[in-house]
Design a protein around this motif. Sequence first.
Motif, PDB file in Angstrom:
ATOM      1  N   ARG A 144       3.364 -21.786  -6.913  1.00  0.00           N
ATOM      2  CA  ARG A 144       2.032 -21.574  -7.428  1.00  0.00           C
ATOM      3  C   ARG A 144       2.077 -22.284  -9.024  1.00  0.00           C
ATOM      4  O   ARG A 144       1.061 -22.728  -9.141  1.00  0.00           O
ATOM      5  N   CYS A 145       3.234 -22.072  -9.724  1.00  0.00           N
ATOM      6  CA  CYS A 145       3.178 -22.550 -10.810  1.00  0.00           C
ATOM      7  C   CYS A 145       3.419 -24.008 -11.013  1.00  0.00           C
ATOM      8  O   CYS A 145       3.700 -24.507 -12.079  1.00  0.00           O
ATOM      9  N   GLY A 146       3.641 -24.543  -9.721  1.00  0.00           N
ATOM     10  CA  GLY A 146       3.829 -25.989  -9.776  1.00  0.00           C
ATOM     11  C   GLY A 146       5.288 -26.663  -9.536  1.00  0.00           C
ATOM     12  O   GLY A 146       5.729 -27.751  -9.625  1.00  0.00           O
ATOM     13  N   ARG A 147       6.222 -25.575  -9.352  1.00  0.00           N
ATOM     14  CA  ARG A 147       7.529 -25.764  -9.326  1.00  0.00           C
ATOM     15  C   ARG A 147       7.899 -26.093  -7.573  1.00  0.00           C
ATOM     16  O   ARG A 147       7.208 -25.511  -6.720  1.00  0.00           O
ATOM     17  N   THR A 148       8.986 -27.120  -7.176  1.00  0.00           N
ATOM     18  CA  THR A 148       9.139 -27.250  -5.970  1.00  0.00           C
ATOM     19  C   THR A 148      10.757 -27.034  -5.616  1.00  0.00           C
ATOM     20  O   THR A 148      11.368 -27.279  -6.569  1.00  0.00           O
ATOM     21  N   PRO A 149      10.939 -26.592  -4.253  1.00  0.00           N
ATOM     22  CA  PRO A 149      12.281 -26.339  -3.991  1.00  0.00           C
ATOM     23  C   PRO A 149      13.040 -27.670  -3.785  1.00  0.00           C
ATOM     24  O   PRO A 149      12.673 -28.639  -3.468  1.00  0.00           O
ATOM     25  N   LEU A 150      14.296 -27.575  -4.533  1.00  0.00           N
ATOM     26  CA  LEU A 150      15.325 -28.649  -4.619  1.00  0.00           C
ATOM     27  C   LEU A 150      16.490 -28.450  -3.561  1.00  0.00           C
ATOM     28  O   LEU A 150      16.911 -29.396  -2.784  1.00  0.00           O
ATOM     29  N   GLN A 151      16.940 -27.190  -3.772  1.00  0.00           N
ATOM     30  CA  GLN A 151      18.155 -26.846  -2.868  1.00  0.00           C
ATOM     31  C   GLN A 151      18.345 -25.651  -2.971  1.00  0.00           C
ATOM     32  O   GLN A 151      18.292 -24.932  -3.666  1.00  0.00           O
ATOM     33  N   VAL A 152      19.093 -24.917  -1.815  1.00  0.00           N
ATOM     34  CA  VAL A 152      19.584 -23.631  -1.670  1.00  0.00           C
ATOM     35  C   VAL A 152      20.943 -23.416  -2.305  1.00  0.00           C
ATOM     36  O   VAL A 152      21.604 -24.347  -1.777  1.00  0.00           O
ATOM     37  N   VAL A 153      21.068 -22.611  -2.953  1.00  0.00           N
ATOM     38  CA  VAL A 153      22.725 -22.488  -3.423  1.00  0.00           C
ATOM     39  C   VAL A 153      22.936 -20.909  -3.143  1.00  0.00           C
ATOM     40  O   VAL A 153      22.255 -19.836  -3.270  1.00  0.00           O
ATOM     41  N   GLU A 154      24.131 -20.822  -2.774  1.00  0.00           N
ATOM     42  CA  GLU A 154      24.742 -19.454  -2.066  1.00  0.00           C
ATOM     43  C   GLU A 154      25.497 -19.003  -3.396  1.00  0.00           C
ATOM     44  O   GLU A 154      25.908 -19.715  -4.242  1.00  0.00           O
ATOM     45  N   ASN A 155      25.760 -17.660  -3.445  1.00  0.00           N
ATOM     46  CA  ASN A 155      26.606 -17.192  -4.252  1.00  0.00           C
ATOM     47  C   ASN A 155      25.906 -17.153  -5.752  1.00  0.00           C
ATOM     48  O   ASN A 155      26.785 -17.386  -6.517  1.00  0.00           O
ATOM     49  N   TYR A 156      24.561 -17.383  -6.048  1.00  0.00           N
ATOM     50  CA  TYR A 156      24.181 -17.797  -7.136  1.00  0.00           C
ATOM     51  C   TYR A 156      24.032 -16.384  -7.942  1.00  0.00           C
ATOM     52  O   TYR A 156      24.265 -16.483  -9.215  1.00  0.00           O
ATOM     53  N   LEU A 157      23.674 -15.010  -7.294  1.00  0.00           N
ATOM     54  CA  LEU A 157      23.639 -14.077  -8.139  1.00  0.00           C
ATOM     55  C   LEU A 157      23.809 -13.063  -7.394  1.00  0.00           C
ATOM     56  O   LEU A 157      23.666 -12.891  -6.169  1.00  0.00           O
ATOM     57  N   ASP A 158      24.394 -11.663  -7.898  1.00  0.00           N
ATOM     58  CA  ASP A 158      24.721 -10.438  -7.073  1.00  0.00           C
ATOM     59  C   ASP A 158      23.298 -10.020  -7.095  1.00  0.00           C
ATOM     60  O   ASP A 158      22.753  -9.070  -7.594  1.00  0.00           O
ATOM     61  N   ASP A 159      22.912 -10.143  -5.584  1.00  0.00           N
ATOM     62  CA  ASP A 159      21.345  -9.896  -5.272  1.00  0.00           C
ATOM     63  C   ASP A 159      21.484  -9.347  -3.864  1.00  0.00           C
ATOM     64  O   ASP A 159      21.056 -10.461  -3.073  1.00  0.00           O
ATOM     65  N   GLU A 160      21.528  -8.396  -3.387  1.00  0.00           N
ATOM     66  CA  GLU A 160      21.232  -8.116  -1.836  1.00  0.00           C
ATOM     67  C   GLU A 160      20.222  -8.267  -1.217  1.00  0.00           C
ATOM     68  O   GLU A 160      20.052  -8.983  -0.178  1.00  0.00           O
ATOM     69  N   GLU A 161      18.993  -8.089  -1.730  1.00  0.00           N
ATOM     70  CA  GLU A 161      17.624  -8.582  -1.218  1.00  0.00           C
ATOM     71  C   GLU A 161      17.836 -10.100  -0.955  1.00  0.00           C
ATOM     72  O   GLU A 161      17.282 -10.368   0.187  1.00  0.00           O
ATOM     73  N   SER A 162      18.315 -10.889  -1.725  1.00  0.00           N
ATOM     74  CA  SER A 162      18.371 -12.331  -1.492  1.00  0.00           C
ATOM     75  C   SER A 162      19.680 -12.684  -0.665  1.00  0.00           C
ATOM     76  O   SER A 162      19.864 -13.912  -0.485  1.00  0.00           O
TER      77      SER A 162
END
Length: 222
Positions: free
Chosen positions: A188-206
């Motif tokens: 909604r802010c105007g950004r578009t998905p480029l690529q999924v990256v794994e092990n980006y952040l310690d984030d169980e929800e994601s």
Amino acid sequence: MYRKELYVFEKGRPRRAVVRNYTAEDFDELIQIQAESFPPPFPSELWWNREQLTNHVTLFPEGAICVEVDGVLAGSMTGLLVAFDPAHPEHSWEEITDSGYIRNHDPHGDTLYIVDICIRPSHRKLGLGQLMMQAMYELVVQRGLKRLLGGGRMPGYGRYADEWTPEQYVERVVAGEVQDPVITFLMRCGRTPLQVVENYLDDEESRNCAVLMVWNNPFLRG
């Protein structure tokens, strides 16, 4: 330094807002906003500390943005400049942001990388994130950078991780079949998905995944 005065609307009532660069005087409140914005299971050690914030306003003050509503600090967004190679997009949040300390800020970088965005829960649904994102887009244009980039959490993915790959989840969000609190907001802010990256952040929800979300400078070609 950046300062923009305008109005936001809450149930039709205008409220005065200011988007500006944050300074050392804002640190205590910024840390409190982080705690309110990223409650458990988000790791508390990833909230800002004073050393990180000092680096933000010292190494790249233009990328340290906050928003006030009726004089109350309501949110912040932080960025740094990096040299981004689209042919090698894989990275973690810690690597590209120096764990939030941004000591790797490159004054000659071609990409404004968003380190963090947070809005105080009491001030959400006022469009404040979009206002700060717009300020960052303006910085990209002013500096003649190629793009704005950042990894978007995908906190809704955990509910579907047993059914879909991260890429399939993002496809469904883009198709409008699923709403994700972060990815949908960034779109909604105007950004578009480029690529999924794994092990980006310690984030169980994601499930530790994120989506690189880009906004290309519309004034540049090639």
